[in-house]
Design an enzyme around this catalytic site. Sequence first.
Site, PDB file in Angstrom:
ATOM      1  N   SER A  97      -4.986   6.690  -4.724  1.00  0.00           N
ATOM      2  CA  SER A  97      -4.105   5.867  -3.889  1.00  0.00           C
ATOM      3  C   SER A  97      -4.771   5.034  -2.758  1.00  0.00           C
ATOM      4  CB  SER A  97      -2.926   6.330  -3.817  1.00  0.00           C
ATOM      5  OG  SER A  97      -1.844   5.516  -3.356  1.00  0.00           O
ATOM      6  N   HIS A 118       2.660   6.341 -10.958  1.00  0.00           N
ATOM      7  CA  HIS A 118       1.601   6.315  -9.768  1.00  0.00           C
ATOM      8  C   HIS A 118       1.189   7.696  -9.552  1.00  0.00           C
ATOM      9  CE1 HIS A 118      -0.857   4.996  -6.361  1.00  0.00           C
ATOM     10  NE2 HIS A 118      -0.130   5.933  -5.635  1.00  0.00           N
ATOM     11  N   ASP A 163       1.063   3.533 -14.166  1.00  0.00           N
ATOM     12  CA  ASP A 163       1.442   3.133 -12.658  1.00  0.00           C
ATOM     13  C   ASP A 163       1.956   1.663 -12.422  1.00  0.00           C
ATOM     14  OD1 ASP A 163       0.936   2.632  -9.754  1.00  0.00           O
ATOM     15  OD2 ASP A 163      -0.838   3.819  -9.780  1.00  0.00           O
TER      16      ASP A 163
END
Lengths: 331, 331
Positions: free
Chosen positions: B126, B306, B277
């Site tokens: 991320s 995600h 995601d």
Amino acid sequence: MHQEFALGRFGLVSGLDLPDATLAYRTYGKLNEAGDNCVLLPSYYTGTHASYEPWIGPGRMLDPERWFVVAVNMFGNGLSTSPSNASPGIRGTDFPDVDIADNVIAHHRLLTALGVRHIRMVAGWSMGALQAYEWAVRYPEMVYGILPIAGAARCSPHNFVFLEGVKSALAADQAYDGGRYSSPPVRGLRAFGTVYAGWAYSQEFFRDGIYRELGYRDVDHVLDDWADDHKHMDANNLLTVLGTWQRADVGSPARGGFETALGRIRARCIVMPGTSDLYFPAADSRLEADLIAGAEFRPLQSNLGHVAGRPGIRAAESEQIADAMRALLGG
Amino acid sequence: MHQEFALGRFGLVSGLDLPDATLAYRTYGKLNEAGDNCVLLPSYYTGTHASYEPWIGPGRMLDPERWFVVAVNMFGNGLSTSPSNASPGIRGTDFPDVDIADNVIAHHRLLTALGVRHIRMVAGWSMGALQAYEWAVRYPEMVYGILPIAGAARCSPHNFVFLEGVKSALAADQAYDGGRYSSPPVRGLRAFGTVYAGWAYSQEFFRDGIYRELGYRDVDHVLDDWADDHKHMDANNLLTVLGTWQRADVGSPARGGFETALGRIRARCIVMPGTSDLYFPAADSRLEADLIAGAEFRPLQSNLGHVAGRPGIRAAESEQIADAMRALLGG
């Protein structure tokens, strides 16, 4: 400009009632002698009967020379009985929960009063699609066809979660005060619109600058427009209809569950999810179409996200919807 | 338990500075004589250095017998210099904007001080992936490999909009008071977590009850957990790092734009977006991988959304990440 239909005391699925309920609606064209040329368009979230006007008119998808078009407003949308306009006992936060079934039952009373015997098509976008499915399950003999666009037969768990998000953004504003606001909770309403903007469109819509086709200069313009647009809405109205949406499910236990309910449908269905919709994903619609006898799964090819099927949004989307309507209504 | 590195007065890309900046970090294993067995793990949103521990240890992806692992905290995360712990002049809402580049420059100073000459791999999930790209562009001769997981080389416009949504939910709470809160804006923080929950996972995650694999009883449990989890976070820290995220873009004009910047990368890259995601979509990563010489596009197959690559999330995801690390680090 719209007409009104007085329902009197209207009993709800929950056991509560609306003491003096009214439906706001508008008709276009004339009902034929057989009472079977009706096309019904139930309203969608933050929309009204008038939102469907891009579909209606000579040379458009629905010609009033041929069809008796009825566009009707959901309870809570500010025109039909709503927290903002109800009689004092059920105003504002005292407004009872209203379900999709309640709306459909009320609309059925309206159509019956108007002399409609058969509905050629219930077409609806988004929450309009939720109502189209309920019509086909509840009145299988009356409905010949449905065209649910960018919707579903129930609110999926992810969709529920997304709605909890926009709701919590509104309720984070102390001015909302549990629905007992005296002046509008502007900050919460703007946050509601801002959160919603991320869900309404696809990732590509933003990445490829497709917002320009809808008249937006840039991303900030999209965000400002959504925040400003929601600033003027009534918070309790918004949350009432949001609750209607979250509870949507044609497969109540009394009906024997979801599969059994969808199995009752006799209408010809064209199931039309948007291919880039983030909260009514096409994969879910595919599963639902498989449970409906003879249903056609016909995705609306679009990079716009959820807004793909919104009336008047773009010519390429309108053409696909028009094709589906022709297939259901005849050439 | 972590170590601290004093940066002194640290000049930021914006021209402002952090007068007395500190990095919190932790190392595992020993640097070899050549100074080239370092693996760097930059922290992610609401995570810390410790979040990567599921990846580190004998028999795990990163064995400290072999690798000198450095897990480092971003500015603003509450451990490195942050609105919540900074010196009085830049506390709270007075904290300056910090960019991804600022974090990477600070981490570079730390590694240099530790004696690191070459980095075998920068791996990050991320926001950790945002930093991995910046490393490869800024220090092309120093970085041998990067593994950006569920991230991107810049914050896409849709991602920006989603973040505007969570931000507006927090700021809708009057108790937030533009960052000058005296007690935590609990309602806004809970709304922040609630909005975020809809984005963190995929539609299927909710539809198919996959949340049970992560220990959640039901959808309400997911929502409560996200709201409660964020209730304890510092609002200004959250918004500082969110700003870092929104401004992320390796392709600054000074670098000649996005394509030119990615063209500078010499590191071996395995670009690993999650296949479901919602805010770092695999389609965007595909486009980025095409701009990096020799990059391998290797999607992380997952229905989790995600969170797919979050350290320790699920064995099937960890195995794919371990495979990619083996490919970058050697058998």
